[in-house]
Design an enzyme around this catalytic site. Sequence first.
Site, PDB file in Angstrom:
ATOM      1  N   GLY A  13      -9.225  75.296 -38.348  1.00 46.93           N
ATOM      2  CA  GLY A  13      -8.643  74.444 -37.453  1.00 46.93           C
ATOM      3  C   GLY A  13      -7.345  74.034 -37.696  1.00 46.93           C
ATOM      4  N   GLY A  15      -4.439  72.963 -36.749  1.00 45.91           N
ATOM      5  CA  GLY A  15      -3.724  72.610 -35.767  1.00 45.91           C
ATOM      6  C   GLY A  15      -2.823  71.554 -36.109  1.00 45.91           C
ATOM      7  N   VAL A  17      -3.488  68.349 -37.521  1.00 46.32           N
ATOM      8  CA  VAL A  17      -3.772  67.734 -38.720  1.00 46.32           C
ATOM      9  C   VAL A  17      -3.910  68.886 -39.936  1.00 46.32           C
ATOM     10  CG1 VAL A  17      -5.752  66.639 -39.941  1.00 46.32           C
ATOM     11  CG2 VAL A  17      -5.040  65.797 -37.433  1.00 46.32           C
ATOM     12  N   THR A  97     -10.983  70.821 -36.917  1.00 41.31           N
ATOM     13  CA  THR A  97     -11.543  71.144 -35.869  1.00 41.31           C
ATOM     14  C   THR A  97     -12.235  69.662 -35.303  1.00 41.31           C
ATOM     15  OG1 THR A  97     -13.937  71.883 -35.599  1.00 41.31           O
ATOM     16  CG2 THR A  97     -12.127  73.618 -36.244  1.00 41.31           C
ATOM     17  N   VAL A 153     -13.193  58.024 -39.657  1.00 40.05           N
ATOM     18  CA  VAL A 153     -12.786  56.606 -39.186  1.00 40.05           C
ATOM     19  C   VAL A 153     -11.867  55.965 -39.539  1.00 40.05           C
ATOM     20  CG1 VAL A 153     -14.004  54.197 -38.984  1.00 40.05           C
ATOM     21  CG2 VAL A 153     -15.460  56.316 -39.027  1.00 40.05           C
ATOM     22  N   ALA A 155      -8.877  57.272 -39.802  1.00 41.12           N
ATOM     23  CA  ALA A 155      -7.832  58.170 -40.282  1.00 41.12           C
ATOM     24  C   ALA A 155      -7.613  58.163 -41.895  1.00 41.12           C
ATOM     25  CB  ALA A 155      -6.502  58.145 -39.707  1.00 41.12           C
ATOM     26  N   GLY A 213       2.162  60.817 -24.975  1.00 37.22           N
ATOM     27  CA  GLY A 213       1.285  61.679 -25.941  1.00 37.22           C
ATOM     28  C   GLY A 213       0.289  60.859 -26.648  1.00 37.22           C
ATOM     29  N   ASP A 227     -15.224  57.851 -28.198  1.00 38.21           N
ATOM     30  CA  ASP A 227     -14.550  57.921 -29.707  1.00 38.21           C
ATOM     31  C   ASP A 227     -15.070  56.554 -30.281  1.00 38.21           C
ATOM     32  OD1 ASP A 227     -12.415  58.958 -31.557  1.00 38.21           O
ATOM     33  OD2 ASP A 227     -11.709  56.733 -31.278  1.00 38.21           O
ATOM     34  N   LYS A 231     -17.451  56.332 -33.883  1.00 36.76           N
ATOM     35  CA  LYS A 231     -16.999  55.781 -35.290  1.00 36.76           C
ATOM     36  C   LYS A 231     -18.317  54.798 -35.696  1.00 36.76           C
ATOM     37  CE  LYS A 231     -12.212  57.244 -34.567  1.00 36.76           C
ATOM     38  NZ  LYS A 231     -11.003  56.714 -33.772  1.00 36.76           N
TER      39      LYS A 231
END
Lengths: 381, 381
Positions: A13, A15, A17, A97, A153, A155, A213, A227, A231
């Site tokens: 994944g 992307g 991150v 991902t 959780v 970041a 965004g 979300d 967490k």
Amino acid sequence: MVSVSPINVVIVGVGLVGEQVVHQLDLPNLKRIFRIRTLYTSKKKLVVSEDVYTASELISRLKSDQSNEVLGGVEDIVEYVSNSKKLPRPALVIDCTSNQTFADAYPRILSSPGPIHLVTPNKKAFSGPASLNKAIDDACRGTPNLVYKEATVGAGLPIISTLRELVVTGDEILKIEGIFSGTMSYLFNQFSQPGKRTTTRFSEVVAGAKANGYTEPHPGDDLNGSDVARKLCILARNLGSSTTLSLPDGFQSVPTQSLVPSQLVGVDDPTDFMKRLPEFDEQFEKLKNEAFEDGCVLRFVGIVDLTGKAEGEVKAGLEKYPFAHPFATLTGSDNIISFRSKRYSPNPLIVQGSGAGADVTAMGVVGDMVKVAERTLGHNI
Amino acid sequence: MVSVSPINVVIVGVGLVGEQVVHQLDLPNLKRIFRIRTLYTSKKKLVVSEDVYTASELISRLKSDQSNEVLGGVEDIVEYVSNSKKLPRPALVIDCTSNQTFADAYPRILSSPGPIHLVTPNKKAFSGPASLNKAIDDACRGTPNLVYKEATVGAGLPIISTLRELVVTGDEILKIEGIFSGTMSYLFNQFSQPGKRTTTRFSEVVAGAKANGYTEPHPGDDLNGSDVARKLCILARNLGSSTTLSLPDGFQSVPTQSLVPSQLVGVDDPTDFMKRLPEFDEQFEKLKNEAFEDGCVLRFVGIVDLTGKAEGEVKAGLEKYPFAHPFATLTGSDNIISFRSKRYSPNPLIVQGSGAGADVTAMGVVGDMVKVAERTLGHNI
């Protein structure tokens, strides 16, 4: 310098991150330890055969090289990483991902010939059915395999590690309370401000966030609170034996106040959704004004409360906080998480800062990778 | 359950913090890993020959047993822990003293037959001359020996680990700023409050803190700021290679604003000191009122600033913060530490909570012990 065999890294994944992870791994001290072997996007696979490379090279080859292997699906990735002949050990799988199918395969991956470790910001495996969580634990038991998930959780913020340290040293958690969603933080920091009568309508704040965004492609995916529920589920499952809190269906077992008006559930087109959202501004306005009259702001929070009922309570939804409360004075899209425990009481232990974004999420991932490496190698990086 | 040889633990300085460490190690999961072998107070030594014991038993035997060996001094302890026949390996030395002589001996201890690890809340070794710090690093290089010192800054709060994670993942630290002293926090949270004209004199606040046991026996030892300077020195030495900040004389190289009036320097009797402190209330009052007119409070903070001069700046002293600033709304004796970095910018990463007290300091120590164990044993505790 101690000579060591490197840890063979696969990043699934690549992307926003994942790319940041590749870039952060470009530091000389990390490059000595982590050898990137394979990168996957949702469409492509890049096998890195050389030992000397730069992050930029890898990313640009992954993106441009027409000869990249085309990905056959999740099953191919699972088969590849589980095969110690294809991916030499020690191996470290980084799942960047948000894929449920790949998460479902963690137990198989972790049962393959080891050592094979897993680091991920993907919440799916740890916030779904308890059975999957247990299967992951079972797969690791008796093996040297390690699983780290700090970035699921807050970041890069030290949330899961802090909770674990409280628990493992025998503290008694009383209440965890926090603003866990960067999007929800941004929305309510704009919409409901301490001591200030704001006039912007809720739908306008959402539209602004979307334009910048800060939301998912469909803002309903933020507003439904799932979300936050995910967490909370992850934290609740890391409370140790001090609680009998049971979330058999994961985040779906967490009572969650969805901010998606019931009339808009099922409106799958984001444009239609945003067009109709203003119809419901009045009810958000009313809640905000009621809070204001009480000297409070509205915040969308997650709570794990072990002080009430014996088995504890987990919930996500809107709450009111006094103007001077740390949750009220938050700015931007920051997360803030407060741990009240027997030791940290009455004043809680608080961690605050950016809880979303590619660079800080990647930092959470790379920080975990360093922990895996230091536990594997036996010396500091 | 994996069967492992336990880690042999020596706790030096079983006072307030050390006793709490012994109690926290009473948890079954920790008892399986950590075998307490020897306890030292400043006067006594207790050798624990049995494998089954409770914390309370050990503490009460240490305190009451007349047959305890009487301690011959630091040299005896160093000789004992350095001898792998007396203290079997793997060994873990917990220094809960605030002793400089014992800290000076770390390099010798860490050079003895290993593995021998060190965990300590004692700031002395890491905030003194750079040469001692280097000698400790040198002693560990090429060995499996680990040194952890989370509890030297912010007690159980994740400060050093957070800084390390930022640095090791390649973030660029711009500024660390914080209220590092529980005593200073308490004094100024009382003395200078956001939006409120307080009338209590500075000397009265100090007297109240002293009466409540929040200060050192001699309050001048808090007011001189050296505790803050020591913590800044420890952080500055953990900035990685991103800075050329050099503190050759440790905390004495940190420019520090002492709040001990120059006329009271050398007044060694606490009672005399407290009797004369009111003579200087006027100057503290003036500073507080000036801050108030600016919409600010006074706080005693420590700052590591890497945004200005190339080599960076470290300093401890009084600063003004707006009423709504997180430093201004702090309560009790909490610490608050903010990390502004390239990633955490403009909003910093903030950690806040109790930064003093036996239980949270012991938690920092036991948390470090768990890290040492997990790195040594290769599986989760």
